[in-house]
Design an enzyme around this catalytic site. Sequence first.
Site, short mmCIF file in Angstrom:
data_model
loop_
_atom_site.label_atom_id
_atom_site.label_comp_id
_atom_site.label_asym_id
_atom_site.label_seq_id
_atom_site.Cartn_x
_atom_site.Cartn_y
_atom_site.Cartn_z
N ASN A 137 -5.16 -4.98 7.61
CA ASN A 137 -5.32 -4.59 6.20
C ASN A 137 -4.42 -5.42 5.29
O ASN A 137 -4.83 -5.83 4.20
CB ASN A 137 -4.99 -3.11 6.03
N ASP A 146 -12.16 -2.16 7.13
CA ASP A 146 -13.31 -1.27 7.34
C ASP A 146 -14.33 -1.91 8.27
O ASP A 146 -14.93 -1.23 9.11
CB ASP A 146 -13.98 -0.94 5.99
N GLU A 172 -7.11 4.51 12.22
CA GLU A 172 -7.54 3.58 13.28
C GLU A 172 -7.45 4.22 14.66
O GLU A 172 -7.42 3.52 15.68
CB GLU A 172 -6.68 2.30 13.24
#
Length: 267
Positions: A137, A146, A172
């Site tokens: 991220n 995503d 996650e």
Amino acid sequence: MLSTRLKLESGTAADEDRSTVPVSGSNLVVRASDGRSFSENEREFLREVFDLIRLSEESDARLRAFEDRVARLESENLDLLMQNRTLSEISARDTLTGLYNRWYVMEKIDSEMNRALRHGAPMSVLMLDLDHFKNVNDSFGHSVGDQVLKNVGQVLRESCRVYDVPGRYGGEEFCIVLPETRVGNTSAVAERIRSRLAQTKIPIGNTSLTVTASIGVAGMDSVSDEGVVSAAALLDRADRALYSAKHHGRNRVELWLPESPPSSTSH
């Protein structure tokens, strides 16, 4: 008894006409084939016969209408049942990955544990956490994160049996329920999933990336095992095994053992 043949004709019968008898509920009349007049007893007999025929036809019509209505109701109920099932399936799914959501997984663990306690059937649970997912991220953005989660979901679906329950537990972290599976056999399943994830290239623009996962395994091989009495307790064991996998270098599978360290809130 009538001793003559009858003819059926269109028309109406006048009150004074003794040679015809109206067929009730229709524009038909009956007359004797030889043209003679009917006696009053014969006329009454014919009227009763025609009334019985009419009532029988009306009963048949009502029965057919009832059967049609029942068929329509059954079709409507089936449609409603299918719609409810679809809504139930949608509400049980994680919108990003298409896997089952946390609440469904928890319910499934509860139901499988109850079945295991009743019938002595084994069951296992995998807890899987992506390694260093925060770096994905931070380096590529949340949209890429995503996409990674979607690809992980696809790998899990393709790696599970039809009756296994793969779910996204949060962020996650993923959880897989394996009914009728002994803990020892679960290790091979977990290793297959770990290996597939590590080998899967996820396309990101003009490049690709791979992610690895740490997996913890826990389960019940028999009713007498371990004293596990709740889904939360079983998940805690799997989570402790997961923490052990993280602690020992990540990208590995660990089984829960009584000496497994307590899990950490940060993987």
